[in-house]
Design an enzyme around this catalytic site. Structure first.
Site, mmCIF file in Angstrom:
data_model
loop_
_atom_site.group_PDB
_atom_site.id
_atom_site.type_symbol
_atom_site.label_atom_id
_atom_site.label_comp_id
_atom_site.label_asym_id
_atom_site.label_seq_id
_atom_site.Cartn_x
_atom_site.Cartn_y
_atom_site.Cartn_z
ATOM 1 N N ASP A 1 5.855 8.491 -2.529
ATOM 2 C CA ASP A 1 6.751 9.384 -2.220
ATOM 3 C C ASP A 1 7.873 8.848 -1.221
ATOM 4 O O ASP A 1 9.027 9.012 -1.446
ATOM 5 C CB ASP A 1 6.293 10.710 -1.408
ATOM 6 C CG ASP A 1 5.155 11.572 -2.241
ATOM 7 O OD1 ASP A 1 5.462 11.289 -3.467
ATOM 8 O OD2 ASP A 1 4.552 12.299 -1.545
HETATM 9 N N1 LIG Z 1 2.914 10.763 7.740
HETATM 10 C C1 LIG Z 1 2.607 12.203 7.971
HETATM 11 O O1 LIG Z 1 2.811 12.758 8.967
HETATM 12 C C2 LIG Z 1 2.579 13.315 6.782
HETATM 13 C C3 LIG Z 1 1.980 14.391 7.136
HETATM 14 C C4 LIG Z 1 1.586 15.176 6.008
HETATM 15 C C5 LIG Z 1 2.173 14.678 4.767
HETATM 16 N N2 LIG Z 1 2.872 13.862 4.608
HETATM 17 C C6 LIG Z 1 3.427 13.348 3.336
HETATM 18 O O2 LIG Z 1 2.768 12.293 2.691
HETATM 19 C C7 LIG Z 1 3.460 11.483 1.845
HETATM 20 C C8 LIG Z 1 3.439 10.076 2.427
HETATM 21 O O3 LIG Z 1 3.950 9.228 1.437
HETATM 22 P P1 LIG Z 1 3.100 7.893 1.170
HETATM 23 O O4 LIG Z 1 4.113 7.127 0.050
HETATM 24 O O5 LIG Z 1 2.749 7.126 2.122
HETATM 25 O O6 LIG Z 1 2.118 8.485 0.113
HETATM 26 P P2 LIG Z 1 1.858 9.316 -1.302
HETATM 27 O O7 LIG Z 1 3.261 9.713 -1.503
HETATM 28 O O8 LIG Z 1 0.982 10.208 -0.882
HETATM 29 O O9 LIG Z 1 1.359 8.175 -2.104
HETATM 30 C C9 LIG Z 1 0.262 7.805 -1.971
HETATM 31 C C10 LIG Z 1 -0.237 6.704 -3.031
HETATM 32 O O10 LIG Z 1 -1.203 5.912 -2.849
HETATM 33 C C11 LIG Z 1 -2.306 6.061 -3.760
HETATM 34 N N3 LIG Z 1 -3.717 5.740 -3.569
HETATM 35 C C12 LIG Z 1 -4.189 6.949 -3.117
HETATM 36 N N4 LIG Z 1 -5.395 6.376 -2.846
HETATM 37 C C13 LIG Z 1 -5.437 4.741 -3.159
HETATM 38 C C14 LIG Z 1 -6.498 3.849 -2.974
HETATM 39 N N5 LIG Z 1 -7.591 3.986 -2.362
HETATM 40 N N6 LIG Z 1 -6.086 2.636 -3.244
HETATM 41 C C15 LIG Z 1 -4.611 2.423 -3.613
HETATM 42 N N7 LIG Z 1 -3.761 3.524 -3.924
HETATM 43 C C16 LIG Z 1 -4.212 4.584 -3.464
HETATM 44 C C17 LIG Z 1 -2.004 7.388 -4.661
HETATM 45 O O11 LIG Z 1 -1.936 6.829 -6.165
HETATM 46 P P3 LIG Z 1 -3.214 6.618 -7.079
HETATM 47 O O12 LIG Z 1 -3.800 8.065 -6.775
HETATM 48 O O13 LIG Z 1 -2.651 6.589 -8.267
HETATM 49 O O14 LIG Z 1 -4.071 5.612 -6.283
HETATM 50 C C18 LIG Z 1 -0.451 7.828 -4.468
HETATM 51 O O15 LIG Z 1 0.308 7.560 -5.500
HETATM 52 C C19 LIG Z 1 5.052 11.799 1.846
HETATM 53 O O16 LIG Z 1 5.145 12.833 1.151
HETATM 54 C C20 LIG Z 1 4.891 12.828 3.319
HETATM 55 O O17 LIG Z 1 5.727 13.693 3.241
HETATM 56 C C21 LIG Z 1 2.878 12.934 5.794
#
Ligand SMILES: NC(=O)c1ccc[n+]([C@@H]2O[C@H](COP(=O)([O-])OP(=O)(O)OC[C@H]3O[C@@H](n4cnc5c(N)ncnc54)[C@H](OP(=O)(O)O)[C@@H]3O)[C@@H](O)[C@H]2O)c1
Ligand SMILES: NC(=O)c1ccc[n+]([C@@H]2O[C@H](COP(=O)([O-])OP(=O)(O)OC[C@H]3O[C@@H](n4cnc5c(N)ncnc54)[C@H](OP(=O)(O)O)[C@@H]3O)[C@@H](O)[C@H]2O)c1
Lengths: 464, 102, 102, 464
Positions: free
Chosen positions: A391
């Site tokens: 994301d």
């Molecule tokens: N930081 C905060 O405080 C917080 C709190 C709550 C929500 N969020 C939200 O979380 C999101 C964070 O974005 P992000 O880009 O860090 O994460 P993300 O958008 O959730 O993407 C994580 C990616 O990692 C891959 N993944 C998961 N497990 C994996 C593994 N073991 N090995 C390799 N790849 C793996 C997943 O794809 P696969 O499944 O294909 O592997 C997924 O596409 C944002 O939308 C944010 O708003 C953040």
């Protein structure tokens, strides 16, 4: 059961409590500034120590040996757990500590109820009822967040058809019970109220997706603060009022800031699931063609680049790949390549997640770049290596109005000459939306667990 | 202490709580949440007060339970926050540089 | 109201005063100074109290002088601040844009 | 002299005063935000109105007709002056209003002294003495700042050989008198203390150069706040304590912010003259060769440019040339030229001076650029027209460590293709240091009063 005579007169007591309150303010102030955060926390602990000494010296207390033993037990349980917990399990521990605080406040209120007898004590009873209800919600809600984060239960939103109705019914019943307790002062009714509060707490948190849980913890944290403030009104203790209010107010702001950093509203997070607008992550898998790559290809790409920017995300944390990522950065730097980590504020599942994670893996601070600094540098980067992030690099945030992440600032990896994604599948991230960048001609994908992939790439780089 | 004084103090505490936190950088969201969490562990003072006045066995037992829970909140909260912040130690940028970044 | 309560309120007022102002953009330094200046014109309440208790001619005269001075502070302060700020009216940038700039 | 019975009981009184205090906090909050500044000021006025109604309804007051008459007189004097004052005279008016507030606080304290008789009233007498002294310093200091700004006296720092000694002696005498008043409660001694306070106020401000006066006003403003807070302790009025403390605290911060915006420290401003480090502007005139220009040449330069950035400074304010500058900008824009005003935060002699000045001349807000936005644009500018500014464009701030302005951020006019200075002579600006940019080959100077020069250039542009 002997009662000791107080050593401090009320004025001194009040002054010492004031000192403790000032410590708490300074603690929050310190914790808000990167330079003084750790000192701020220590100042807060100092305030707590002052307050504890004061309560023992200022009130006529019975049962002191018992109390000291209970404190010892509490500390003996909490301190080692807090010392040993893994970085990735911090959020659930914070939830746990928050919950027990709420529970303690509810118990205190319950035990004070029989002493709030006089009819002019209506206000006190109101405060008791508030503490009971809010403390119980916080306790039970925190327990559910703990279960979700610890994966003792599903992390997906739990909703069922009658949930909103049930929630409404519980709240109405709680209001009725609260009114009855204020009117009669009945302890059994208060226990009923407590039970209703626990139920409400569970129902409140069930529909929240696992990824939104940190924000819920922050909200429940503010709730506990308010319960503590109200318990201060019950006990006539200004310090509790001040400390609780401080936490209630700052927790409320913090919750809003956290939600805003993800481009969401608190209401949406709490009740989004009811409206079908959950962002708990769709698991739909697209079948459009992508360019997949091998560890060796990625190693060549990296090994002969001049500048590499690594973008860590949730997947890196889940895979516990931070040490391998740090090693890979080191290996590349040993080849004279300029390596930086680009940290998005909401990458991962708790705010500051990536900073903590990479700091733990001893990545030097200078290599960690915040979004605002690094975005202009992607243009000069040969490779952007996106490790388990999705994301936070999704261009839909800029290009697709109506997308759940529209408006969120992103890391502009698309500016780099080449983009490599390390992820396990084509599944989307937290927001549950497709990422067009995955299909971009300059993007290559290396499928697999982030740690495994990194290890393989690292090996291949070393073999170059 | 009269009701109005308490109300006054409460109002001021709300303002201080709002203002102090409203500029925090997102890096510190988690430690700040955790630190604030530790602060409300001060309910321990209330639990001690109640336990110190308990005359009946049940009441004492519940009050001591509250003491245990509150202590866990207070001690655990400060310790875990310190651990989080410790990770940033030695990684401070030149003073000022970090304050500006956010 | 007891001394400790007043002290508590005073301490909180210091924090609020510090925090509220610590982020002000330099454009607003002058109006803010002027507005704060108007606020301390509330000494008028004190002057009125003293004048209302005066029993002797001299005391009353001095107290009334204090009332005149305090009123000038209060009324003049708010009016002049409003005039300064009026000059910026209709010149507001899009919301948000200005908040960031400084 | 009839005493009316109070209509409000103490609880309501306290609640209304609390409402007024909250209004004051919200006022300061609003005034700190560009969007809500004007509303903030109105909220403050509302708070004052609430407090005034409350005091009349809550205390047993005699002499009400007299009091109302005095209020009417005060308002009748202040409001029209405040309405009519010219923008450039704002600072001295603020100083005046601040001074009378301090005077009122001192009078209130003096009149309360006979009522603070009981020996346990030591604290009250201490508060009285504080209010007297600080109020008197604020009153006299503000009077001197008024005289300086209104040019009733020299605006240059006034120092004489024995000044520090005299100042020390006055302060010691004041301390002694204060001690005596606390011990004896003697009114004549309090009058002596008042006189010493007035003297101290004069001595404190005399050595400050006219250009530093806005900062002194801010400091005295904080002083008056503290005096009012202390008078609140004397009268047992929490609102006065809160309002005074708020102003004292925020005024202190504001003073530091103002000084910091000029790259100076408050201590240096107050006592710099003693150490010979005054920056009141040297009048030394250099005789190195410069390229001077005619209005017609400047008009051609401007009239055939594509982008012109105008940098206004203190000289524009002194010359009252803002309307002419706005007209010139209009005339250039009519020729299709892109014109912007670059506003340095400390250009002029009070913070925000240039914004207020140009806003008064109806320059559209979009044309006013803050330093951070505009600095990158000088590169594209054909002409930077510097009107009565000097320090704020002096490259010494970047290049000459040890220079009094070293470290102050400046407007980087040297990046523009051509630079034109409108000033009367080669004299330096406020900081009293030479500006190398004046001797730069790409710089042209048009000597003369800013308004006259602008008028001539405007005429020549229209004649093109
Ligand atoms: N930081 C905060 O405080 C917080 C709190 C709550 C929500 N969020 C939200 O979380 C999101 C964070 O974005 P992000 O880009 O860090 O994460 P993300 O958008 O959730 O993407 C994580 C990616 O990692 C891959 N993944 C998961 N497990 C994996 C593994 N073991 N090995 C390799 N790849 C793996 C997943 O794809 P696969 O499944 O294909 O592997 C997924 O596409 C944002 O939308 C944010 O708003 C953040
Ligand atoms: N804004 C604030 O709050 C504040 C407060 C106190 C001090 N300051 C200080 O004031 C300085 C402001 O910088 P600045 O660049 O605006 O002013 P400056 O450096 O003081 O320069 C003003 C220039 O204007 C010229 N000038 C004066 N009267 C003029 C007239 N009638 N027509 C044409 N030119 C005239 C003067 O040169 P000639 O004599 O040769 O004409 C002088 O070089 C900074 O050093 C700042 O720290 C600012």
């Amino acid at each position: 059961m002997t009662a000791s005579a107080p050593l401090l007169d009320p004025t001194w007591t009040a002054l010492l409590y004031l000192a403790a309150a000032v410590c708490f303010i300074l603690a929050l102030k310190g914790l808000s500034s990167p330079k003084h955060a750790r000192r701020g926390n220590l100042v807060g602990a100092l305030g707590a120590a002052i307050a504890l000494v004061t309560v023992f010296l200022s009130s006529r207390l019975a049962n002191i040996p018992w109390i000291l033993a209970a404190i010892a037990v509490g500390a003996a349980i909490a301190a080692p757990v807090a010392r040993r917990v893994k970085m990735t399990q911090m959020p659930q521990l914070v939830a746990l500590f928050n919950g027990v605080g709420g529970g303690a406040a509810a118990l205190v209120a319950l035990l004070e109820l029989p002493h709030a007898g006089a009819p002019e004590d209506g206000w006190v009873r109101l405060a008791i009822v508030f503490t009971l209800l809010v403390g119980a919600v916080s306790f039970a809600g925190s327990a559910v967040t703990f279960a979700k984060l610890q994966e003792l239960m599903t992390t997906r939103p739990v909703t069922f058809l009658g949930l909103p109705v049930l929630m409404g019914a519980v709240l109405l019943a709680a209001l009725a019970a609260a009114g009855a307790v204020v009117a009669t002062g009945s302890v059994p009714l208060a226990v009923v109220l407590l039970a209703l509060g626990l139920l409400a707490g569970v129902l409140l948190v069930l529909p929240v997706g696992g990824a939104d849980v940190p924000i819920v913890i922050s909200l429940l944290n503010a709730f506990t603060g308010l319960a503590v403030a109200a318990s201060g009104l019950v006990l006539g203790n200004v310090l509790l009022v001040v400390a609780g209010t401080l936490v209630g107010a700052s927790g409320t702001i913090l919750t809003r800031l956290m939600a805003a950093a993800m481009g969401r509203s608190v209401v949406h997070i709490m009740f989004g699931a009811f409206r079908g607008g959950s962002t708990a992550g769709s698991t739909a898998v697209s079948d459009r063609p992508v360019r997949s790559s091998s560890p060796e290809d990625v190693a060549v790409l990296l090994g002969y680049a001049q500048k590499v920017i690594i973008v860590p995300g949730y997947g890196l944390a889940v895979a516990q790949g931070q040490h391998t990522a740090a090693e890979l950065a080191g290996a590349l730097e040993a080849r004279g390549i300029d390596v930086e980590f680009a940290i998005h504020p909401v990458a991962g599942r708790m705010p500051g997640h990536m900073n903590v994670l990479l700091a733990e893996a001893n990545v030097p601070y200078e290599s960690l770049k915040e979004m605002s600094e690094v975005n202009s540098e992607f243009r000069q980067a040969d490779v952007a290596l996106v490790v388990g992030a999705n994301d936070v690099v999704n261009p839909a945030a800029k290009s697709t109005p109506g997308s759940p992440i529209y408006g969120m600032p992103i890391l502009e990896v698309a500016e780099a000459k080449q983009v490599v994604f390390l992820k396990r599948s084509m599944r989307p991230g937290f927001a549950g939306i497709e990422n067009e960048l995955l299909y971009d001609p300059k993007t290559a994908l290396l499928f697999g667990d982030a740690k495994d992939s990194l290890t393989q790439v690292l090996g291949a780089v070393k073999a170059l | 202490m009269g009701g109005v004084e308490v109300l006054t103090i409460l109002v001021f505490a709300v303002f201080v709580g709002f203002e102090v936190v409203s500029k925090v950088s997102s890096i510190l969201h988690t430690p700040l949440m955790s630190g604030a969490n530790a602060i409300h562990g001060i309910i321990l003072v209330g639990a001690i007060t109640v336990a110190g006045q308990a005359e009946d066995g049940w009441v004492l037992a519940l009050a001591l339970l509250a003491v245990v829970l509150a202590t866990a909140n207070l001690v655990g909260g400060f310790v875990v926050t310190d651990r989080m912040l410790e990770m940033f130690r030695g990684r401070r940028p030149a003073p000022g540089a970090k304050e500006d970044a956010r």
